[in-house]
Design an enzyme around this catalytic site. Structure first.
Site, PDB file in Angstrom:
ATOM      1  N   CYS A 125       0.851  -1.193   0.000  1.00  0.00           N
ATOM      2  CA  CYS A 125       0.000   0.000   0.000  1.00  0.00           C
ATOM      3  C   CYS A 125       0.890   1.247   0.000  1.00  0.00           C
ATOM      4  O   CYS A 125       1.857   1.324   0.761  1.00  0.00           O
ATOM      5  CB  CYS A 125      -0.880  -0.008   1.246  1.00  0.00           C
ATOM      6  SG  CYS A 125      -1.827   1.520   1.482  1.00  0.00           S
ATOM      7  N   GLU A 160       2.423  -5.829   8.764  1.00  0.00           N
ATOM      8  CA  GLU A 160       2.852  -4.450   8.527  1.00  0.00           C
ATOM      9  C   GLU A 160       3.950  -4.044   9.510  1.00  0.00           C
ATOM     10  O   GLU A 160       4.938  -3.405   9.131  1.00  0.00           O
ATOM     11  CB  GLU A 160       1.677  -3.480   8.651  1.00  0.00           C
ATOM     12  CG  GLU A 160       2.080  -2.039   8.389  1.00  0.00           C
ATOM     13  CD  GLU A 160       0.951  -1.051   8.627  1.00  0.00           C
ATOM     14  OE1 GLU A 160       1.245   0.105   9.011  1.00  0.00           O
ATOM     15  OE2 GLU A 160      -0.228  -1.423   8.433  1.00  0.00           O
TER      16      GLU A 160
END
Length: 305
Positions: A97, A131
């Protein structure tokens, strides 16, 4: 019974982008595409993509993937993963992302600035989350990960602190911890705060709170591994004590809907719209009847227009 799906729930931009990339790669390369970890923290969506040919692998599987395509999901990866893939002759499809990629760059910069003043970098995040693994792996220097106020003991408050956050954490928790750090440090100049929470995600907290308050019962749909799901479900529970968390429609319980005239369906940034629709349809069939379900669909379509 009235049943409504929250139109602000569901996949965030990063997840939509990743899944679109995965579907395109599967059309082009077929069974040669492998995802490093679950592409999204939702078991039902993972199963759907597996039916299209996507296979989930681990770091240990990488030596067997030479010449094939390795999909890097929206959560991102540390540089070491890309280096290893190159050494093994693996083709990488990077779907990190953009918001996460920007945060990775900020983590590196934060470490550089703290190295000049003997400081430390602290990230609000879930330990072991993909993440967070990618963020802490951006640089060899140690990064302190805190999940709540009890973890502040890990910080040396005699040294400067640079505080950032995993993109899907709670804004309220982030600033609460920042205030606590400021108190412990005793000197405003000792703390640097960078709110790196994705606003496309954080704005959902306020919207979700308003949504949950409108219904007798709220059904929150998300995968059990979803960090963002845990945060958003907590928002629902605070707004409505008749909020329930499920992964799929088979987990619905009849007693939840006793003395209920309205139901709100919502979900995490990793929850596909098709799954929320399926849950809503089951509730309508079991408790609202076909006519009511059709009326609700018509009302929703009219509202969207």
């Amino acid at each position: 019974m009235y049943v409504e799906i929250d139109r602000n729930s569901g996949f965030c931009f990063g997840v939509v982008r990743a899944i679109t990339k995965a579907e395109s790669a599967l059309k082009e390369y077929g069974s040669e595409v492998f995802s490093l970890g679950d592409i999204v923290h939702n078991r039902m969506e993972v199963l759907r993509l597996e039916h299209l040919g996507l296979r989930t692998v681990t770091y240990d599987d990488m030596p067997q993937l030479s010449g094939r395509y390795l999909f890097i999901r929206a959560h991102g990866e540390p540089p070491s993963t890309f280096r290893r893939a190159a050494e093994l002759g693996i083709h990488v499809i990077d779907a990190t992302c953009p918001v996460v990629a920007q945060l990775q760059t900020k983590v590196v910069a934060a470490h550089r600035s703290m190295a000049e003043v003997n400081g430390q970098v602290v990230i609000l995040g879930k330990r072991g989350h993909a993440e967070v693994v990618g963020l802490t792996g951006q640089i060899d220097e140690p990064t302190i990960v805190v999940e709540g106020e009890e973890d502040l003991q890990l910080i040396d408050f005699t040294r400067p602190v640079f505080f950032l956050s995993q993109t899907t954490q709670s804004v309220d928790l982030f600033w609460h911890l920042a205030d606590k750090m400021r108190e412990r440090l005793g000197d405003e100049s000792m703390l640097t705060v960078d709110d790196t929470i994705c606003r496309r995600v954080s704005n959902r907290e306020r919207n979700l709170r308003s949504f949950a308050e409108r219904f007798d019962v709220v059904v929150f749909v998300c995968g059990k591994k979803s960090s963002n799901g845990k945060v958003l479900f907590d928002v629902c529970r605070r707004a409505n004590d008749r909020a329930y968390n499920i992964e799929e429609e088979s987990e619905l319980c009849d007693e939840w809907f006793e003395n209920c005239s309205s139901v709100g369906i919502c979900g995490a940034t990793s929850t596909p719209a098709w799954l929320m629709t399926r849950v809503a349809d089951v509730i309508r069939e079991r408790f609202a009847g076909t006519a009511c379900g059709a009326a609700c669909d018509a009302a929703s379509e009219k509202e969207e227009k």
